[in-house]
Design an enzyme around this catalytic site. Structure first.
Site, PDB file in Angstrom:
ATOM      1  N   ASP A 102       0.828  -1.226   0.000  1.00 59.61           N
ATOM      2  CA  ASP A 102       0.000   0.000   0.000  1.00 59.61           C
ATOM      3  C   ASP A 102       0.857   1.270   0.000  1.00 59.61           C
ATOM      4  OD1 ASP A 102       1.034   0.092   2.524  1.00 59.61           O
ATOM      5  OD2 ASP A 102      -0.895   0.165   3.570  1.00 59.61           O
ATOM      6  N   GLY A 103       2.179   1.118  -0.003  1.00 61.54           N
ATOM      7  CA  GLY A 103       3.053   2.295  -0.090  1.00 61.54           C
ATOM      8  C   GLY A 103       3.671   2.695   1.241  1.00 61.54           C
ATOM      9  N   GLN A 152      11.757  26.685   3.605  1.00 62.82           N
ATOM     10  CA  GLN A 152      10.526  27.302   4.148  1.00 62.82           C
ATOM     11  C   GLN A 152      10.802  27.690   5.604  1.00 62.82           C
ATOM     12  OE1 GLN A 152       6.882  25.206   3.082  1.00 62.82           O
ATOM     13  NE2 GLN A 152       7.981  24.235   1.419  1.00 62.82           N
ATOM     14  N   LYS A 182      24.004  42.560  -6.956  1.00 59.68           N
ATOM     15  CA  LYS A 182      22.820  42.681  -7.798  1.00 59.68           C
ATOM     16  C   LYS A 182      22.272  44.094  -7.698  1.00 59.68           C
ATOM     17  CE  LYS A 182      21.370  37.879  -7.524  1.00 59.68           C
ATOM     18  NZ  LYS A 182      20.614  36.893  -6.773  1.00 59.68           N
ATOM     19  N   ARG A 200      19.075  46.496  -9.082  1.00 58.56           N
ATOM     20  CA  ARG A 200      17.805  46.482  -9.814  1.00 58.56           C
ATOM     21  C   ARG A 200      17.755  47.653 -10.798  1.00 58.56           C
ATOM     22  NH1 ARG A 200      13.668  43.591 -10.211  1.00 58.56           N
ATOM     23  NH2 ARG A 200      14.185  42.228  -8.490  1.00 58.56           N
ATOM     24  N   GLY A 251      18.994  29.090 -13.341  1.00 58.56           N
ATOM     25  CA  GLY A 251      18.977  30.482 -13.810  1.00 58.56           C
ATOM     26  C   GLY A 251      20.097  31.333 -13.217  1.00 58.56           C
TER      27      GLY A 251
END
Ligand code: R5P
Length: 284
Positions: free
Chosen positions: A31-32, A89, A182, A184, A215
């Site tokens: 069933d996993g 997170q 960086k 902007r 990226g």
């Protein structure tokens, strides 16, 4: 003694050259759900488990391994997590969100006394773990991998936040280091410039923690080539590659390498010597 979780199987052979691997049975029910059984006894054990995709499955397996080890009478449990899922997170950005990494740290702390993670997104989040928690940056193995490729070399971080990594790798190799700044230009345009270094004719290594879409690395590599850099190498601790990212980055640079915290086809640098050094204090 080491227990190797399903997410660290690719490290088992190398670990077994230096340490004993405890006998276990780990499988999946039809069933996993996961099944874990510890087949030996002892007092102290080091569990190695990387929690890349399927993240939740690897995490739950880590918890039930912890429970099985306690049940088998082990008293001290150390956990090595080469790649810790949910570690990005680390803050609430919209009302109603969790701090997911806190939940994970607390859950791991129910069973494990010590936690060793590799290049965690935000080292401050280690404070959520109730016991001893250590962040390992594998600078030595990264530096050694690139040592012979960096004649007239320079180490760069893609942003100021990653500067410490560049510094550690550069110091081992006795090279200059810096970072991109960086700026902007418009709501959609950000200009990236290497700060206070001349890259013309030099071999450059860009170091970061994660490559996802690629990226960041592609952008940085293109700028360096435009500025006349000789060769551009890129390295990250964790290759969390999005679909097609390995191919896109490989095309834009002279070489792409990541460590094997996550197994990928460009995981050319092993963290096992760092595990041995940090946890078993084995010199190499
Ligand atoms: C950003 O904070 C990280 O250090 C990496 O630079 C970022 O996650 C890389 O993402 P991508 O490969 O998608 O540019």
């Amino acid at each position: 003694m080491f227990v190797i979780g399903s997410g660290a199987k690719h490290l088992e052979e190398e670990i077994s050259k230096n340490a004993k691997i405890l006998k276990t049975e780990i499988k999946k029910f039809p069933d996993g759900e996961k099944y874990v059984r510890i087949l030996e006894h002892g007092e102290e054990v080091i569990v190695v488990q990387s929690t890349y995709r399927p993240q939740d499955e690897h995490l739950i397996e880590t918890i039930i391994i912890g429970d099985a080890l306690k049940e088998a009478g082990f008293e001290k449990l150390k956990l090595v997590v080469p790649y810790l899922a949910y570690s990005r997170q680390d803050r609430v950005t919209k009302e109603g969100e969790p701090i997911s990494v806190r939940a994970i740290m607390k859950m791991l702390g129910l069973y494990y006394d010590e936690l060793y993670v590799f290049d965690i997104h935000n080292p401050k989040t280690l404070d959520f773990f109730p016991g001893k928690a250590v962040n390992i940056y594998p600078a030595k193995v990264i530096a050694e991998y690139f040592r012979d490729k960096l004649e007239n070399g320079l180490v760069l971080a893609p942003d100021r936040g990653a500067l410490e990594r560049a510094k550690e790798v550069a110091n081992i190799l006795g090279l200059e280091y810096s970072h991109f700044e960086k700026e902007r230009i418009s709501p959609t345009e950000v200009k990236m410039t290497p700060v206070d270094v001349n890259v013309k004719g030099r071999n450059v290594l860009i170091v970061d923690d994660i490559i996802s879409t690629g990226g960041t690395m592609i952008r940085a590599a293109e700028i360096l080539k435009d500025l006349g850099a000789e060769k551009v190498f890129v390295v990250a601790t964790h290759g969390v590659f999005a679909e097609g990212a390995i191919e896109r980055v490989s095309k834009a640079v002279d070489e792409l390498a990541v460590t094997n915290t996550i197994p990928t086809k460009v995981s050319k640098i092993s963290i096992v010597p760092e595990i041995m050094r940090s946890i078993l204090e084995v010199k190499s």
